[in-house]
Scaffold this motif. Structure first.
Motif, PDB file in Angstrom:
ATOM      1  N   LYS A 113       0.809  -1.211   0.000  1.00 21.80           N
ATOM      2  CA  LYS A 113       0.000   0.000   0.000  1.00 21.80           C
ATOM      3  C   LYS A 113       0.849   1.271   0.000  1.00 21.80           C
ATOM      4  CE  LYS A 113      -3.949  -2.193   0.215  1.00 21.80           C
ATOM      5  NZ  LYS A 113      -4.935  -2.115  -0.899  1.00 21.80           N
ATOM      6  N   LEU A 114       2.159   1.173  -0.239  1.00 18.61           N
ATOM      7  CA  LEU A 114       2.992   2.366  -0.300  1.00 18.61           C
ATOM      8  C   LEU A 114       2.662   3.196  -1.533  1.00 18.61           C
ATOM      9  CD1 LEU A 114       6.576   1.173   0.748  1.00 18.61           C
ATOM     10  CD2 LEU A 114       4.904   2.393   2.113  1.00 18.61           C
ATOM     11  N   TYR A 115       2.714   4.497  -1.380  1.00 19.45           N
ATOM     12  CA  TYR A 115       2.521   5.403  -2.508  1.00 19.45           C
ATOM     13  C   TYR A 115       3.317   6.673  -2.243  1.00 19.45           C
ATOM     14  CZ  TYR A 115      -0.632   8.363   0.238  1.00 19.45           C
ATOM     15  OH  TYR A 115      -1.149   9.219   1.182  1.00 19.45           O
ATOM     16  N   ILE A 116       3.465   7.506  -3.261  1.00 19.65           N
ATOM     17  CA  ILE A 116       4.186   8.770  -3.145  1.00 19.65           C
ATOM     18  C   ILE A 116       3.193   9.914  -3.290  1.00 19.65           C
ATOM     19  CG2 ILE A 116       5.984  10.243  -4.118  1.00 19.65           C
ATOM     20  CD1 ILE A 116       7.291   7.689  -5.211  1.00 19.65           C
ATOM     21  N   LYS A 117       3.158  10.779  -2.295  1.00 23.88           N
ATOM     22  CA  LYS A 117       2.367  12.001  -2.400  1.00 23.88           C
ATOM     23  C   LYS A 117       3.288  13.075  -2.969  1.00 23.88           C
ATOM     24  CE  LYS A 117      -0.577  15.149   0.237  1.00 23.88           C
ATOM     25  NZ  LYS A 117      -1.091  15.511   1.578  1.00 23.88           N
ATOM     26  N   ALA A 118       3.068  13.443  -4.240  1.00 17.46           N
ATOM     27  CA  ALA A 118       4.002  14.294  -4.967  1.00 17.46           C
ATOM     28  C   ALA A 118       3.392  15.646  -5.291  1.00 17.46           C
ATOM     29  CB  ALA A 118       4.440  13.607  -6.263  1.00 17.46           C
ATOM     30  N   THR A 119       4.269  16.631  -5.417  1.00 18.81           N
ATOM     31  CA  THR A 119       3.891  17.990  -5.803  1.00 18.81           C
ATOM     32  C   THR A 119       4.583  18.321  -7.118  1.00 18.81           C
ATOM     33  OG1 THR A 119       3.708  18.649  -3.488  1.00 18.81           O
ATOM     34  CG2 THR A 119       3.914  20.411  -5.111  1.00 18.81           C
ATOM     35  N   GLU A 128       4.985  -0.895  -8.841  1.00 18.69           N
ATOM     36  CA  GLU A 128       5.189  -2.252  -8.337  1.00 18.69           C
ATOM     37  C   GLU A 128       6.426  -2.370  -7.456  1.00 18.69           C
ATOM     38  OE1 GLU A 128       5.294  -4.866 -11.639  1.00 18.69           O
ATOM     39  OE2 GLU A 128       3.194  -4.557 -12.199  1.00 18.69           O
ATOM     40  N   ASN A 129       7.459  -1.582  -7.715  1.00 16.28           N
ATOM     41  CA  ASN A 129       8.736  -1.744  -7.012  1.00 16.28           C
ATOM     42  C   ASN A 129       8.946  -0.746  -5.880  1.00 16.28           C
ATOM     43  OD1 ASN A 129       9.435  -3.832  -8.814  1.00 16.28           O
ATOM     44  ND2 ASN A 129      10.178  -2.341 -10.311  1.00 16.28           N
ATOM     45  N   LEU A 130       7.901  -0.058  -5.444  1.00 16.61           N
ATOM     46  CA  LEU A 130       8.085   0.953  -4.407  1.00 16.61           C
ATOM     47  C   LEU A 130       8.554   0.331  -3.094  1.00 16.61           C
ATOM     48  CD1 LEU A 130       5.076   3.416  -4.865  1.00 16.61           C
ATOM     49  CD2 LEU A 130       7.355   3.480  -5.860  1.00 16.61           C
ATOM     50  N   THR A 131       7.991  -0.805  -2.738  1.00 17.85           N
ATOM     51  CA  THR A 131       8.329  -1.420  -1.456  1.00 17.85           C
ATOM     52  C   THR A 131       9.791  -1.839  -1.402  1.00 17.85           C
ATOM     53  OG1 THR A 131       6.066  -2.233  -1.252  1.00 17.85           O
ATOM     54  CG2 THR A 131       7.723  -3.256   0.148  1.00 17.85           C
ATOM     55  N   ALA A 132      10.292  -2.404  -2.488  1.00 15.90           N
ATOM     56  CA  ALA A 132      11.672  -2.890  -2.500  1.00 15.90           C
ATOM     57  C   ALA A 132      12.683  -1.753  -2.561  1.00 15.90           C
ATOM     58  CB  ALA A 132      11.870  -3.838  -3.687  1.00 15.90           C
ATOM     59  N   ALA A 133      12.315  -0.630  -3.180  1.00 22.29           N
ATOM     60  CA  ALA A 133      13.290   0.436  -3.421  1.00 22.29           C
ATOM     61  C   ALA A 133      13.180   1.611  -2.464  1.00 22.29           C
ATOM     62  CB  ALA A 133      13.149   0.946  -4.859  1.00 22.29           C
ATOM     63  N   LEU A 134      12.004   1.804  -1.846  1.00 25.41           N
ATOM     64  CA  LEU A 134      11.779   2.995  -1.034  1.00 25.41           C
ATOM     65  C   LEU A 134      11.343   2.621   0.370  1.00 25.41           C
ATOM     66  CD1 LEU A 134       9.800   5.111  -3.678  1.00 25.41           C
ATOM     67  CD2 LEU A 134      12.250   5.175  -3.202  1.00 25.41           C
ATOM     68  N   GLY A 135      11.504   3.574   1.289  1.00 20.55           N
ATOM     69  CA  GLY A 135      11.069   3.381   2.664  1.00 20.55           C
ATOM     70  C   GLY A 135      10.028   4.400   3.062  1.00 20.55           C
ATOM     71  N   PRO A 138      10.076   2.913 -12.536  1.00 25.04           N
ATOM     72  CA  PRO A 138       8.872   3.511 -13.112  1.00 25.04           C
ATOM     73  C   PRO A 138       7.727   3.580 -12.110  1.00 25.04           C
ATOM     74  CG  PRO A 138       9.036   1.225 -13.776  1.00 25.04           C
ATOM     75  CD  PRO A 138      10.270   1.512 -12.944  1.00 25.04           C
ATOM     76  N   GLY A 139       6.781   4.440 -12.395  1.00 27.52           N
ATOM     77  CA  GLY A 139       5.567   4.580 -11.599  1.00 27.52           C
ATOM     78  C   GLY A 139       4.463   5.159 -12.461  1.00 27.52           C
ATOM     79  N   THR A 140       3.300   5.348 -11.848  1.00 23.68           N
ATOM     80  CA  THR A 140       2.145   5.878 -12.565  1.00 23.68           C
ATOM     81  C   THR A 140       1.361   6.807 -11.647  1.00 23.68           C
ATOM     82  OG1 THR A 140       1.978   3.805 -13.813  1.00 23.68           O
ATOM     83  CG2 THR A 140       0.079   5.285 -13.897  1.00 23.68           C
TER      84      THR A 140
END
Length: 353
Positions: free
Chosen positions: A209-215, A264-271, A241-243
């Motif tokens: 359920k990780l996501y990026i809140k971006a500006t 798909e790769n947010l969990t493995a690459a980001l905290g 990549p992301g969407t």
């Protein structure tokens, strides 16, 4: 004889007077090819190439989680063991922390003794009920005596179940387990630390359920940003990549858009809580005709033109440009493949023209 001398004198005077003029004429004629050669040396010509272009805008943001669960202490005690540190993954039901201390141990010991005592009393009460049942059957006891014995047995059973439940709840509170399959985040206690009932110990997040809140700053409508691909920059690693999966309908006070980025790769690459950045890919033009940026000449109205090399001259040609990247510019119209375009000396030709 005198006539011949006069003719000879006229020829000599004519040669003397015409000499400088002829010399000047010869010098000017000789310089023109030299200047033309120098002009040719300053001009370079190429043909358009096929290149790929992307229109991107930057963004920055923070990694968040859509599903976060607080780990709370249900009892007051001391942290005696931490079986999983911050950032580690745990499956649902696996142990995380263990509470202890003299107070909790005394309470648990007291409950265990109560259970032992109640079990003995229950067995005695069960024997009494059986004895009263046989006595009533043989008319040695009254029915109301049997009822009293059964009520006492029921009360003991209820009391025993209540104490057992307290014992289970206390053990459950002492052994804190993972409420879901996820990652421990923001661990706020250490071994030996005393905590109170209701105190926040840590968080658990669901990694999927990780996501990026971006500006980002863009004039594009919200609908045009939705589902756009993005690249997420990583330190000392290849971008992932992301969407864009969600675009908030309103802008910030500064005029920025707030979007959600998933991948798909947010969990493995980001905290969780990590600050990240990247680019949004608005458009991609593949195999487009392109020219080096130095081949383009812009007038005072920022209109672009180029110079085409013909058989004996240079011809100015207006062009419509598109995307630019890495020193090259997409040409939408105005040229075709195979045209000979001036790439060096275009501005010189523009001002001479």
């Amino acid at each position: 004889m005198k006539r011949i001398s006069i003719i000879t004198l006229i020829i000599i005077l004519t040669s003397v007077l015409a000499g400088p003029a002829l010399s000047r004429t010869t010098t000017k004629t000789d310089k023109q090819p030299i200047q033309a050669e120098r002009q040719q040396e300053n001009i370079k010509i190429t043909t358009p190439q096929r290149r790929d272009f992307r229109q991107t805008i930057p963004w920055f943001g923070r990694v968040l989680c859509q599903q976060t669960v607080r780990i709370i202490s249900r009892e007051s005690g001391r942290i005696e063991e931490i079986t999983a540190g911050e950032g580690l993954a745990r499956k649902q039901g696996e142990p995380l922390l263990r509470l202890g201390g003299a107070v909790l141990r005394n309470r648990l010991h007291s409950l265990n003794e109560q259970i032992t005592s109640l079990k003995k009393r229950r067995r005695l009460a069960e024997r009494m009920v059986k004895f009263k049942q046989d006595s009533v059957k043989h008319q040695f006891a009254r029915k109301d005596e049997l009822n009293v014995a059964e009520n006492q047995l029921s009360q003991l059973r209820l009391e025993l179940d209540t104490v057992k439940l307290k014992q289970q709840q206390l053990k459950k509170a002492m052994f804190i387990k993972a409420p879901l399959t996820g990652i421990i985040s923001q661990l706020r206690v250490a071994v030996g630390q005393n905590v109170n009932s209701g105190e926040e110990l840590a968080f658990m997040v669901a990694p999927e359920k990780l996501y990026i809140k971006a500006t980002l700053f863009s004039k594009e409508p919200a609908a045009d940003l939705l589902n756009k691909p993005v690249t997420i920059a990583l330190p000392n690693a290849t971008p992932i990549p992301g969407t864009i999966t969600r675009v908030l309908p309103t802008r910030t006070v500064a005029g920025a858009r707030i979007v959600w980025i998933e991948g798909e790769n947010l969990t493995a690459a980001l905290g969780l809580g990590q600050t990240v950045n990247g680019t949004v890919i608005l458009n991609t033009h593949k195999n487009a005709l392109a020219l080096p940026e130095k081949a383009l000449v812009h007038n005072e109205k920022e209109q672009a033109c180029i110079f085409l090399a013909t058989a004996d001259n240079y011809q100015r040609q207006a062009v419509k440009t598109g995307l630019s990247a890495n020193g090259w510019t997409e040409i939408i119209s105005g040229i075709k493949a195979g045209d000979k375009v001036v790439t060096q000396g275009a501005y010189e030709l523009y001002y001479q023209d």
